[in-house]
Design a protein around this motif. Structure first.
Motif, PDB file in Angstrom:
ATOM      1  N   MET A 113      28.736 -48.624 -14.485  1.00 35.85           N
ATOM      2  CA  MET A 113      29.015 -47.830 -13.229  1.00 35.85           C
ATOM      3  C   MET A 113      29.088 -48.812 -12.271  1.00 35.85           C
ATOM      4  SD  MET A 113      26.495 -45.138 -11.450  1.00 35.85           S
ATOM      5  CE  MET A 113      26.668 -44.619  -9.809  1.00 35.85           C
ATOM      6  N   GLN A 114      30.213 -48.579 -11.576  1.00 32.03           N
ATOM      7  CA  GLN A 114      30.359 -49.367 -10.190  1.00 32.03           C
ATOM      8  C   GLN A 114      29.468 -48.882  -8.977  1.00 32.03           C
ATOM      9  OE1 GLN A 114      34.500 -49.686  -9.304  1.00 32.03           O
ATOM     10  NE2 GLN A 114      34.254 -50.207  -7.144  1.00 32.03           N
ATOM     11  N   GLN A 115      28.673 -49.668  -8.753  1.00 35.81           N
ATOM     12  CA  GLN A 115      27.658 -49.181  -7.469  1.00 35.81           C
ATOM     13  C   GLN A 115      28.150 -48.938  -6.282  1.00 35.81           C
ATOM     14  OE1 GLN A 115      24.224 -51.743  -6.701  1.00 35.81           O
ATOM     15  NE2 GLN A 115      22.970 -50.113  -7.255  1.00 35.81           N
ATOM     16  N   PHE A 116      29.074 -49.610  -5.709  1.00 37.32           N
ATOM     17  CA  PHE A 116      29.689 -49.738  -4.523  1.00 37.32           C
ATOM     18  C   PHE A 116      31.295 -49.292  -4.726  1.00 37.32           C
ATOM     19  CE2 PHE A 116      25.852 -51.748  -3.453  1.00 37.32           C
ATOM     20  CZ  PHE A 116      25.327 -51.045  -2.484  1.00 37.32           C
ATOM     21  N   TYR A 117      31.892 -48.284  -4.091  1.00 30.88           N
ATOM     22  CA  TYR A 117      33.216 -48.030  -4.433  1.00 30.88           C
ATOM     23  C   TYR A 117      34.293 -49.102  -3.512  1.00 30.88           C
ATOM     24  CZ  TYR A 117      37.917 -46.126  -3.550  1.00 30.88           C
ATOM     25  OH  TYR A 117      39.382 -45.737  -3.645  1.00 30.88           O
TER      26      TYR A 117
ATOM     27  N   LYS B 247      15.003 -50.630   2.193  1.00 31.29           N
ATOM     28  CA  LYS B 247      14.204 -50.203   0.931  1.00 31.29           C
ATOM     29  C   LYS B 247      14.891 -48.898   0.486  1.00 31.29           C
ATOM     30  CE  LYS B 247       9.519 -48.398  -0.677  1.00 31.29           C
ATOM     31  NZ  LYS B 247      10.142 -47.200  -1.197  1.00 31.29           N
ATOM     32  N   PHE B 248      15.421 -48.174   1.121  1.00 37.00           N
ATOM     33  CA  PHE B 248      15.979 -46.862   0.757  1.00 37.00           C
ATOM     34  C   PHE B 248      17.366 -47.288  -0.046  1.00 37.00           C
ATOM     35  CE2 PHE B 248      18.890 -43.342   0.918  1.00 37.00           C
ATOM     36  CZ  PHE B 248      18.179 -42.058   0.883  1.00 37.00           C
TER      37      PHE B 248
ATOM     38  N   GLY C 157      19.623 -48.339  -5.542  1.00 36.45           N
ATOM     39  CA  GLY C 157      20.588 -49.266  -6.586  1.00 36.45           C
ATOM     40  C   GLY C 157      19.579 -49.411  -7.799  1.00 36.45           C
ATOM     41  N   ASN C 158      18.340 -49.092  -7.669  1.00 34.14           N
ATOM     42  CA  ASN C 158      17.433 -49.366  -8.941  1.00 34.14           C
ATOM     43  C   ASN C 158      17.282 -47.938  -9.821  1.00 34.14           C
ATOM     44  OD1 ASN C 158      17.098 -52.034  -8.688  1.00 34.14           O
ATOM     45  ND2 ASN C 158      15.378 -51.658  -7.276  1.00 34.14           N
ATOM     46  N   GLY C 159      18.082 -46.826  -9.049  1.00 38.23           N
ATOM     47  CA  GLY C 159      18.061 -45.648  -9.899  1.00 38.23           C
ATOM     48  C   GLY C 159      16.704 -44.913  -9.470  1.00 38.23           C
ATOM     49  N   ASN C 160      16.004 -45.171  -8.397  1.00 44.54           N
ATOM     50  CA  ASN C 160      14.772 -44.654  -8.143  1.00 44.54           C
ATOM     51  C   ASN C 160      15.253 -43.553  -6.900  1.00 44.54           C
ATOM     52  OD1 ASN C 160      12.357 -43.774  -7.146  1.00 44.54           O
ATOM     53  ND2 ASN C 160      11.471 -45.735  -6.660  1.00 44.54           N
ATOM     54  N   THR C 161      15.039 -42.305  -7.390  1.00 45.03           N
ATOM     55  CA  THR C 161      15.477 -41.116  -6.313  1.00 45.03           C
ATOM     56  C   THR C 161      14.378 -40.588  -5.570  1.00 45.03           C
ATOM     57  OG1 THR C 161      15.143 -39.566  -8.008  1.00 45.03           O
ATOM     58  CG2 THR C 161      17.539 -40.563  -8.068  1.00 45.03           C
ATOM     59  N   GLN C 162      13.198 -41.280  -5.707  1.00 42.35           N
ATOM     60  CA  GLN C 162      11.916 -40.782  -5.100  1.00 42.35           C
ATOM     61  C   GLN C 162      12.292 -40.673  -3.322  1.00 42.35           C
ATOM     62  OE1 GLN C 162       9.258 -39.507  -6.615  1.00 42.35           O
ATOM     63  NE2 GLN C 162       8.807 -38.622  -4.399  1.00 42.35           N
ATOM     64  N   SER C 163      13.002 -41.880  -3.061  1.00 40.92           N
ATOM     65  CA  SER C 163      13.112 -41.880  -1.400  1.00 40.92           C
ATOM     66  C   SER C 163      14.141 -40.792  -0.919  1.00 40.92           C
ATOM     67  CB  SER C 163      13.807 -43.250  -1.247  1.00 40.92           C
ATOM     68  OG  SER C 163      12.855 -44.364  -1.604  1.00 40.92           O
ATOM     69  N   VAL C 164      14.921 -40.493  -1.900  1.00 37.92           N
ATOM     70  CA  VAL C 164      15.668 -39.112  -1.494  1.00 37.92           C
ATOM     71  C   VAL C 164      14.887 -37.623  -1.515  1.00 37.92           C
ATOM     72  CG1 VAL C 164      17.823 -37.755  -1.941  1.00 37.92           C
ATOM     73  CG2 VAL C 164      17.985 -40.570  -2.371  1.00 37.92           C
ATOM     74  N   GLU C 165      14.272 -37.910  -2.712  1.00 36.35           N
ATOM     75  CA  GLU C 165      13.274 -36.361  -2.914  1.00 36.35           C
ATOM     76  C   GLU C 165      12.328 -36.652  -1.834  1.00 36.35           C
ATOM     77  OE1 GLU C 165      11.832 -37.019  -6.771  1.00 36.35           O
ATOM     78  OE2 GLU C 165      13.622 -36.921  -7.606  1.00 36.35           O
ATOM     79  N   ASN C 166      11.849 -37.376  -1.197  1.00 36.99           N
ATOM     80  CA  ASN C 166      11.008 -37.378   0.078  1.00 36.99           C
ATOM     81  C   ASN C 166      11.628 -36.965   1.259  1.00 36.99           C
ATOM     82  OD1 ASN C 166       8.877 -38.271  -1.703  1.00 36.99           O
ATOM     83  ND2 ASN C 166       9.112 -40.322  -1.056  1.00 36.99           N
TER      84      ASN C 166
END
Length: 266
Positions: free
Chosen positions: A1-5, A205-206, A211-220
């Motif tokens: 997966m390409q992380q940045f377009y 940090k967000f 980038g690490n696939g951790n969506t907790q920051s978004v869910e918060n």
């Protein structure tokens, strides 16, 4: 997966055809409207707003018909075409404005329609800029009853006018070429702006979490009840055949002369 377009740098040749069509239709018309406004409106501050509107108009046509319809994914080409569009519009403006100021349309060239006399002048840049130089030396208007504005001061005003029109046109149009494009379907990604969320304080940090696939920051994050506060804007770009992309923009509220404005951080 390409992380940045990353734009592919490609473009459709039809974009250049659209650009040439605009060079003989929309840009001269915008130049004409701007020239008549500048000629008839004696207030310099209103003229600055008219210049900005002209810049947005040029950017709109380049964006809609050249970048979007012409599928330009090459930022360098988009930048060049946007700059050219701004200067071409200004050139037609100069030909029309000089004609209005000097009244030479009645005797210059052979075109019989007085509304088309400026075309002869536009086709002769040496004469056009020669007359412009003469106008600069004597001026045509003044400020608050003072002596006529001319020379370096008038040149500076013309330079600001150029920066406003060309700058706004370039910023409005060229950035569109960086938006996600689906090379498999040969179409732009669908774009959707989501409901505004909380302001993101720790952007570093967000981004690491995402980038690490951790969506907790978004869910918060919570949806904000009003736009009259610090908030973040999520814009989602989706395609049926490629990965989706997300643009996040922090907007910090500030009060400027009793008016609400935002500082943007994408």
């Amino acid at each position: 997966m390409q992380q940045f377009y990353e734009p592919s740098g490609k473009f459709s040749p039809i974009s250049l055809v659209f650009f040439l069509v605009l060079c003989v239709t929309a840009f001269p018309i915008l130049g004409l409207l701007y020239a008549y406004c500048i000629y008839n409106i004696p207030f310099i501050y209103i003229n600055a707003l008219v210049a900005a509107a002209t810049g947005f108009g040029v950017g709109y046509f380049v964006n809609k018909f050249v970048i979007r319809t012409g599928k330009v994914r090459n930022f360098g080409l988009a930048l060049i075409l946007s700059l050219l569009a701004g200067f071409i519009t200004l050139y037609f403006h100069w030909a029309i404005w000089v004609d209005l100021v000097t009244g030479i349309g009645a005797s210059y060239g052979t075109i019989t329609n007085p509304y088309l006399q400026f075309l002869n002048l536009a086709a002769d840049p040496v004469t056009l800029f020669g007359i412009t130089k003469e106008i600069n030396s004597v001026g045509t208007w003044g400020l608050s009853g003072n002596s006529t504005v001319n020379g370096m001061f008038l040149t500076a005003i013309w330079a600001i006018e150029t920066i406003i029109i060309v700058g706004i046109a370039t910023l409005t149009a060229s950035s569109e070429s960086k938006k996600p494009f689906c090379e498999k379907e040969n179409v732009w990604f669908a774009e959707e702006e989501l409901h505004p969320f909380d302001y993101i304080e720790d952007t570093g940090k967000f981004l690491i979490d995402l980038g690490n696939g951790n969506t907790q920051s978004v869910e918060n994050l919570s949806k904000v009840p009003t736009l009259e506060q610090d908030h973040s804007v999520f814009t989602l770009f989706t395609s049926d055949h490629e990965d989706s992309y997300l643009t996040i923009e922090n907007k910090r509220l500030k009060v400027n002369s009793d008016k609400l404005e935002f500082e943007d951080d994408e």
